[in-house]
Design a protein around this motif. Structure first.
Motif, PDB file in Angstrom:
ATOM      1  N   GLY A  52      -0.236  -7.284  12.629  1.00  0.00           N
ATOM      2  CA  GLY A  52      -1.676  -7.348  12.857  1.00  0.00           C
ATOM      3  C   GLY A  52      -2.472  -7.251  11.563  1.00  0.00           C
ATOM      4  N   ILE A  53      -1.784  -7.068  10.448  1.00  0.00           N
ATOM      5  CA  ILE A  53      -2.470  -6.913   9.162  1.00  0.00           C
ATOM      6  C   ILE A  53      -2.815  -8.274   8.546  1.00  0.00           C
ATOM      7  N   ILE A  54      -4.058  -8.405   8.100  1.00  0.00           N
ATOM      8  CA  ILE A  54      -4.478  -9.524   7.269  1.00  0.00           C
ATOM      9  C   ILE A  54      -4.353  -9.028   5.833  1.00  0.00           C
ATOM     10  N   ALA A  55      -3.295  -9.438   5.151  1.00  0.00           N
ATOM     11  CA  ALA A  55      -3.001  -8.946   3.803  1.00  0.00           C
ATOM     12  C   ALA A  55      -3.665  -9.844   2.779  1.00  0.00           C
ATOM     13  N   GLU A  56      -4.402  -9.238   1.872  1.00  0.00           N
ATOM     14  CA  GLU A  56      -5.262 -10.011   0.981  1.00  0.00           C
ATOM     15  C   GLU A  56      -4.724 -10.117  -0.441  1.00  0.00           C
ATOM     16  N   PHE A  57      -4.887 -11.320  -0.991  1.00  0.00           N
ATOM     17  CA  PHE A  57      -4.608 -11.545  -2.413  1.00  0.00           C
ATOM     18  C   PHE A  57      -5.943 -11.559  -3.128  1.00  0.00           C
ATOM     19  N   LYS A  58      -6.160 -10.541  -3.970  1.00  0.00           N
ATOM     20  CA  LYS A  58      -7.451 -10.385  -4.649  1.00  0.00           C
ATOM     21  C   LYS A  58      -7.209  -9.929  -6.078  1.00  0.00           C
ATOM     22  N   ARG A  59      -7.663 -10.720  -7.038  1.00  0.00           N
ATOM     23  CA  ARG A  59      -7.429 -10.391  -8.446  1.00  0.00           C
ATOM     24  C   ARG A  59      -8.412  -9.348  -8.980  1.00  0.00           C
ATOM     25  N   LYS A  60      -9.673  -9.412  -8.528  1.00  0.00           N
ATOM     26  CA  LYS A  60     -10.662  -8.447  -9.012  1.00  0.00           C
ATOM     27  C   LYS A  60     -11.778  -8.306  -7.987  1.00  0.00           C
ATOM     28  N   SER A  61     -12.640  -7.324  -8.214  1.00  0.00           N
ATOM     29  CA  SER A  61     -13.802  -7.131  -7.350  1.00  0.00           C
ATOM     30  C   SER A  61     -15.014  -6.819  -8.222  1.00  0.00           C
ATOM     31  N   GLN A  69      -4.839  -8.795 -12.536  1.00  0.00           N
ATOM     32  CA  GLN A  69      -5.286 -10.082 -13.082  1.00  0.00           C
ATOM     33  C   GLN A  69      -4.184 -11.134 -13.138  1.00  0.00           C
ATOM     34  N   HIS A  70      -2.962 -10.716 -13.430  1.00  0.00           N
ATOM     35  CA  HIS A  70      -1.899 -11.691 -13.682  1.00  0.00           C
ATOM     36  C   HIS A  70      -0.865 -11.765 -12.565  1.00  0.00           C
ATOM     37  N   ALA A  71      -1.231 -11.288 -11.380  1.00  0.00           N
ATOM     38  CA  ALA A  71      -0.300 -11.337 -10.251  1.00  0.00           C
ATOM     39  C   ALA A  71       0.081 -12.774  -9.928  1.00  0.00           C
ATOM     40  N   ASN A  72       1.365 -12.977  -9.595  1.00  0.00           N
ATOM     41  CA  ASN A  72       1.852 -14.290  -9.183  1.00  0.00           C
ATOM     42  C   ASN A  72       1.652 -14.425  -7.681  1.00  0.00           C
ATOM     43  N   ILE A  73       0.776 -15.342  -7.295  1.00  0.00           N
ATOM     44  CA  ILE A  73       0.396 -15.398  -5.889  1.00  0.00           C
ATOM     45  C   ILE A  73       1.571 -15.722  -4.966  1.00  0.00           C
ATOM     46  N   LYS A  74       2.468 -16.595  -5.395  1.00  0.00           N
ATOM     47  CA  LYS A  74       3.589 -16.933  -4.517  1.00  0.00           C
ATOM     48  C   LYS A  74       4.477 -15.719  -4.273  1.00  0.00           C
ATOM     49  N   ASP A  75       4.715 -14.925  -5.307  1.00  0.00           N
ATOM     50  CA  ASP A  75       5.519 -13.714  -5.141  1.00  0.00           C
ATOM     51  C   ASP A  75       4.841 -12.737  -4.193  1.00  0.00           C
ATOM     52  N   VAL A  76       3.540 -12.568  -4.362  1.00  0.00           N
ATOM     53  CA  VAL A  76       2.797 -11.598  -3.556  1.00  0.00           C
ATOM     54  C   VAL A  76       2.755 -12.002  -2.090  1.00  0.00           C
ATOM     55  N   VAL A  77       2.312 -13.225  -1.815  1.00  0.00           N
ATOM     56  CA  VAL A  77       2.117 -13.611  -0.410  1.00  0.00           C
ATOM     57  C   VAL A  77       3.443 -13.809   0.329  1.00  0.00           C
ATOM     58  N   SER A  78       4.500 -14.183  -0.395  1.00  0.00           N
ATOM     59  CA  SER A  78       5.805 -14.297   0.270  1.00  0.00           C
ATOM     60  C   SER A  78       6.275 -12.913   0.706  1.00  0.00           C
ATOM     61  N   GLY A  79       5.969 -11.888  -0.103  1.00  0.00           N
ATOM     62  CA  GLY A  79       6.280 -10.519   0.289  1.00  0.00           C
ATOM     63  C   GLY A  79       5.476 -10.097   1.503  1.00  0.00           C
ATOM     64  N   TYR A  80       4.204 -10.455   1.518  1.00  0.00           N
ATOM     65  CA  TYR A  80       3.367 -10.146   2.671  1.00  0.00           C
ATOM     66  C   TYR A  80       3.960 -10.735   3.955  1.00  0.00           C
ATOM     67  N   GLU A  81       4.326 -12.015   3.892  1.00  0.00           N
ATOM     68  CA  GLU A  81       4.866 -12.659   5.094  1.00  0.00           C
ATOM     69  C   GLU A  81       6.215 -12.056   5.482  1.00  0.00           C
ATOM     70  N   GLN A  82       7.064 -11.824   4.505  1.00  0.00           N
ATOM     71  CA  GLN A  82       8.400 -11.299   4.776  1.00  0.00           C
ATOM     72  C   GLN A  82       8.356  -9.973   5.535  1.00  0.00           C
ATOM     73  N   PHE A  83       7.378  -9.139   5.211  1.00  0.00           N
ATOM     74  CA  PHE A  83       7.346  -7.807   5.799  1.00  0.00           C
ATOM     75  C   PHE A  83       6.339  -7.660   6.940  1.00  0.00           C
ATOM     76  N   GLY A  84       5.885  -8.805   7.486  1.00  0.00           N
ATOM     77  CA  GLY A  84       5.181  -8.747   8.766  1.00  0.00           C
ATOM     78  C   GLY A  84       3.697  -8.994   8.784  1.00  0.00           C
ATOM     79  N   ALA A  85       3.110  -9.483   7.707  1.00  0.00           N
ATOM     80  CA  ALA A  85       1.678  -9.808   7.746  1.00  0.00           C
ATOM     81  C   ALA A  85       1.416 -10.870   8.812  1.00  0.00           C
ATOM     82  N   SER A  86       0.300 -10.731   9.494  1.00  0.00           N
ATOM     83  CA  SER A  86      -0.074 -11.725  10.505  1.00  0.00           C
ATOM     84  C   SER A  86      -0.836 -12.895   9.888  1.00  0.00           C
TER      85      SER A  86
END
Length: 261
Positions: A52-61, A69-86
């Motif tokens: 049920g979590i909407i997991a967000e990729f956000k570099r700054k606010s 700042q230098h996060a790799n988006i593919k690495d981050v979001v693949s982890g989100y999906e792998q562990f159950g993000a909706s």
């Protein structure tokens, strides 16, 4: 003196005028994504096999500057999906949040779950743009739109196949909810002062239409808060900064999920 939300919206209107000189709505309609059916965020959030979590990729606010700042988006979001993000939320505002269409495009290449375009939508041009860049779900922020603007933008989004998350922060914004809204988010953070109050969100929750998926947004860093909000009736939780401030956001997400099971 203008608050940060007003500054962002003013900048967004300038950006739109500049973009219209380069890319037309007809150009957007030629995008390979434009005729594709979107992945349903509603269905994904209600899937019992997901969090049920909407997991967000956000570099700054605007309030904290660079978070990761230098996060790799593919690495981050693949982890989100792998562990159950909706759903995965991707910031596309560049000036204030360090986002880009490239980030969303890279996420789109590898994800099998819906993508929320997180931006400040104030014009119909951006609705067509949202579909053309491959997003499945679009955010509308009640705080910076009139009732009629919310209606017209949401209606257009539905006509071209997008789902809509309407974000509110106060009870007086409930009048902006309409039949085209799919999910309704209550932002625990006041966009004008950036103060966080989950108790206020629970009070507003009681007055929401029963048929809409309810999303708690912002300022969530404690798994116990998720349990509390879920017990109150929230079905989804938009969380980003809590994961992104870690060196490995995907691992941080996994640890968080393990604590809410």
């Amino acid at each position: 003196m203008k608050n940060i939300l007003d500054q962002i919206v003013d900048q967004k209107r300038i950006e739109i005028k500049q973009k219209q000189q380069q890319t037309s709505i007809e150009d957007f309609k030629q995008s390979s994504f434009f005729t594709q059916k979107v992945r349903s965020a509603k269905a994904s959030i209600l899937d019992p096999n997901k969090t049920g979590i909407i997991a967000e990729f956000k570099r700054k606010s605007p309030s904290k500057g660079f978070i990761n700042q230098h996060a790799n988006i593919k690495d981050v979001v693949s982890g989100y999906e792998q562990f159950g993000a909706s759903v995965v939320s991707v910031l596309t505002d560049e000036d204030f949040f360090g986002g880009s269409f490239d980030d969303l495009n890279e996420a789109k290449q590898i994800l099998n779950i819906p993508i929320l375009r997180k931006d400040f939508i104030v014009d119909e041009y951006q609705v067509y743009e949202t579909k053309a860049i491959g997003a499945d779900l679009m955010l509308l922020i009640a705080e910076c739109l009139t009732k009629d603007e919310v209606f017209n933008l949401a209606k257009l989004a539905k006509e071209i196949g997008l789902e809509i998350l309407l974000e509110i922060h106060s009870e007086d914004q409930l009048e902006k909810v309409n039949e085209f809204i799919d999910l309704i988010g209550i932002n625990n953070r006041n966009l004008k002062t950036f103060e966080v109050d989950t108790e206020k969100s629970k009070q507003i929750l009681k007055k929401l239409p029963e048929d809409l998926i309810k999303v708690a947004e912002s300022g969530i860093s404690d798994p116990e808060v998720v349990k509390d909000l879920k017990a109150a009736g929230f079905q989804s939780f938009l969380i980003g900064e809590n994961f992104m401030k870690n060196e490995n956001p995907g691992n941080a997400f996994q640890e968080f999920v393990n604590q809410i099971k």
